[in-house]
Scaffold this active site. Sequence first.
Site, PDB file in Angstrom:
ATOM      1  N   SER A   1      -8.311  -8.129  -8.868  1.00 57.64           N
ATOM      2  CA  SER A   1      -7.136  -7.563  -9.808  1.00 57.64           C
ATOM      3  C   SER A   1      -7.373  -7.873 -10.896  1.00 57.64           C
ATOM      4  CB  SER A   1      -6.008  -8.185  -9.002  1.00 57.64           C
ATOM      5  OG  SER A   1      -5.111  -8.194 -10.134  1.00 57.64           O
TER       6      SER A   1
ATOM      7  N   TYR B   1      -0.997 -15.687  -6.607  1.00 59.54           N
ATOM      8  CA  TYR B   1      -1.673 -14.557  -6.729  1.00 59.54           C
ATOM      9  C   TYR B   1      -2.980 -14.778  -7.573  1.00 59.54           C
ATOM     10  CZ  TYR B   1      -2.378  -9.358  -6.820  1.00 59.54           C
ATOM     11  OH  TYR B   1      -2.978  -8.131  -6.702  1.00 59.54           O
TER      12      TYR B   1
HETATM   13  P1  NAD Z   1       0.105  -2.366  -0.121  1.00 63.37           P
HETATM   14  O1  NAD Z   1       1.319  -3.030   0.108  1.00 63.37           O
HETATM   15  O2  NAD Z   1       0.425  -0.700  -0.360  1.00 63.37           O
HETATM   16  O3  NAD Z   1      -1.016  -2.514   0.867  1.00 63.37           O
HETATM   17  C1  NAD Z   1      -1.236  -3.587   1.439  1.00 63.37           C
HETATM   18  C2  NAD Z   1      -1.982  -3.564   2.960  1.00 63.37           C
HETATM   19  O4  NAD Z   1      -2.022  -4.832   3.212  1.00 63.37           O
HETATM   20  C3  NAD Z   1      -1.122  -2.834   3.722  1.00 63.37           C
HETATM   21  O5  NAD Z   1      -1.780  -2.142   4.661  1.00 63.37           O
HETATM   22  C4  NAD Z   1      -0.511  -4.236   4.594  1.00 63.37           C
HETATM   23  O6  NAD Z   1      -0.130  -3.903   5.974  1.00 63.37           O
HETATM   24  C5  NAD Z   1      -1.647  -5.017   4.510  1.00 63.37           C
HETATM   25  N1  NAD Z   1      -1.453  -6.509   4.766  1.00 63.37           N
HETATM   26  C6  NAD Z   1      -0.527  -7.176   4.242  1.00 63.37           C
HETATM   27  N2  NAD Z   1      -0.267  -8.422   4.913  1.00 63.37           N
HETATM   28  C7  NAD Z   1      -1.206  -8.267   6.263  1.00 63.37           C
HETATM   29  C8  NAD Z   1      -1.597  -9.013   7.050  1.00 63.37           C
HETATM   30  N3  NAD Z   1      -1.047 -10.356   7.345  1.00 63.37           N
HETATM   31  N4  NAD Z   1      -2.417  -8.903   7.918  1.00 63.37           N
HETATM   32  C9  NAD Z   1      -3.220  -7.619   7.880  1.00 63.37           C
HETATM   33  N5  NAD Z   1      -2.768  -6.412   6.802  1.00 63.37           N
HETATM   34  C10 NAD Z   1      -2.005  -7.035   5.805  1.00 63.37           C
HETATM   35  O7  NAD Z   1      -0.581  -2.678  -1.394  1.00 63.37           O
HETATM   36  P2  NAD Z   1      -1.690  -2.236  -2.460  1.00 63.37           P
HETATM   37  O8  NAD Z   1      -0.977  -2.109  -3.942  1.00 63.37           O
HETATM   38  O9  NAD Z   1      -2.299  -1.061  -2.058  1.00 63.37           O
HETATM   39  O10 NAD Z   1      -2.526  -3.366  -2.612  1.00 63.37           O
HETATM   40  C11 NAD Z   1      -3.872  -3.493  -1.987  1.00 63.37           C
HETATM   41  C12 NAD Z   1      -4.888  -4.529  -2.645  1.00 63.37           C
HETATM   42  O11 NAD Z   1      -4.996  -3.980  -4.007  1.00 63.37           O
HETATM   43  C13 NAD Z   1      -4.240  -5.945  -2.697  1.00 63.37           C
HETATM   44  O12 NAD Z   1      -5.376  -6.923  -2.358  1.00 63.37           O
HETATM   45  C14 NAD Z   1      -3.725  -6.111  -4.032  1.00 63.37           C
HETATM   46  O13 NAD Z   1      -3.546  -7.463  -4.505  1.00 63.37           O
HETATM   47  C15 NAD Z   1      -4.732  -5.282  -4.826  1.00 63.37           C
HETATM   48  N6  NAD Z   1      -4.148  -4.870  -6.228  1.00 63.37           N
HETATM   49  C16 NAD Z   1      -3.218  -4.001  -6.075  1.00 63.37           C
HETATM   50  C17 NAD Z   1      -2.739  -3.440  -7.477  1.00 63.37           C
HETATM   51  C18 NAD Z   1      -1.411  -2.564  -7.682  1.00 63.37           C
HETATM   52  O14 NAD Z   1      -1.152  -2.472  -8.802  1.00 63.37           O
HETATM   53  N7  NAD Z   1      -1.060  -1.941  -6.585  1.00 63.37           N
HETATM   54  C19 NAD Z   1      -3.241  -4.103  -8.628  1.00 63.37           C
HETATM   55  C20 NAD Z   1      -4.355  -4.815  -8.463  1.00 63.37           C
HETATM   56  C21 NAD Z   1      -4.853  -5.221  -7.215  1.00 63.37           C
END
Ligand code: NAD
Length: 259
Positions: free
Chosen positions: A142, A155
């Site tokens: 991130s 985080y």
């Molecule tokens: P999201 O909530 O849409 O997806 C998260 C995924 O992780 C889901 O499939 C959820 O079921 C899974 N998950 C959560 N807890 C779990 C567990 N205990 N066991 C197995 N699976 C689990 O979120 P996203 O925005 O797609 O984020 C995905 C990744 O990208 C994360 O690591 C997040 O930190 C990172 N990220 C997101 C953003 C953003 O702006 N959306 C920015 C930077 C980084």
Amino acid sequence: MQLKGKTAIVTGSTSGIGLGIAEAFAREGAEVVINGLGSPADIEAALARVKAHGRRVAYDPANMLKPAEIAAMVAKAEKDFGRVDILVNNAGIQHVSPIEEFPIEKWDAIIAINLSSAFHAIRAAVPGMKKRKTGRIINMCSAHSLTASPYKAAYVAAKHGLAGLTKSVALELAEQGVTCNAISPGFVWTPLVEKQIPDLAKSEGISEADAKRKVLSRQPTRQFVTVEQVAALAVFLATEAAAPITGANYSIDGGWTAE
Ligand code: NAD
């Protein structure tokens, strides 16, 4: 078909960025193991989206809080698909709170899901990758792996830790044909972010359009990154062309960390 003949595991791929990466990998010819939480209907819908690209796809319910389930997920993929060539450690959660009130169980869960799960999955996948002399490990970091924000202590700590893990693993495997890189998105338009807009609008007494602008104030392009753009970078890092790229942390953040 840049990933034909490859097998990938993408953790946290029932939604958002992980699902986008799983779809992009399948579109490029890879067989994919998806993983993540959700209702049976959510999981079926995610499976259907990835299967639509005509590749073999499986779902593994491993909970990223449980090291034994993570190791079993990798072992099952090796057994059922014969190989794990690409591992994307993407599962992640967030919690926002002042440090002195930060719930201890939220700290523990964020460190476990956003950081330790990657260690457990890498540990389990590396022996097969070393044996085959080929592998791609991609850790979803991130902008918060490079910079910080208040109220996101767990985080920010987990993502900085994951960036360090990426470099250490890359150095260990540099002569083994296995690369390990990080992707560091800024704000990506996923269900996770979408859901925060009405809440932010309500809590600040502003319109949803202003809430979106407020979120984007850290991102110089003033545009959300898309899931497809992050997935395209993951595909590139999984290809042969990316063989000399290891230990890198790629920002895809509209200029956020350039400021
Ligand atoms: P999201 O909530 O849409 O997806 C998260 C995924 O992780 C889901 O499939 C959820 O079921 C899974 N998950 C959560 N807890 C779990 C567990 N205990 N066991 C197995 N699976 C689990 O979120 P996203 O925005 O797609 O984020 C995905 C990744 O990208 C994360 O690591 C997040 O930190 C990172 N990220 C997101 C953003 C953003 O702006 N959306 C920015 C930077 C980084």
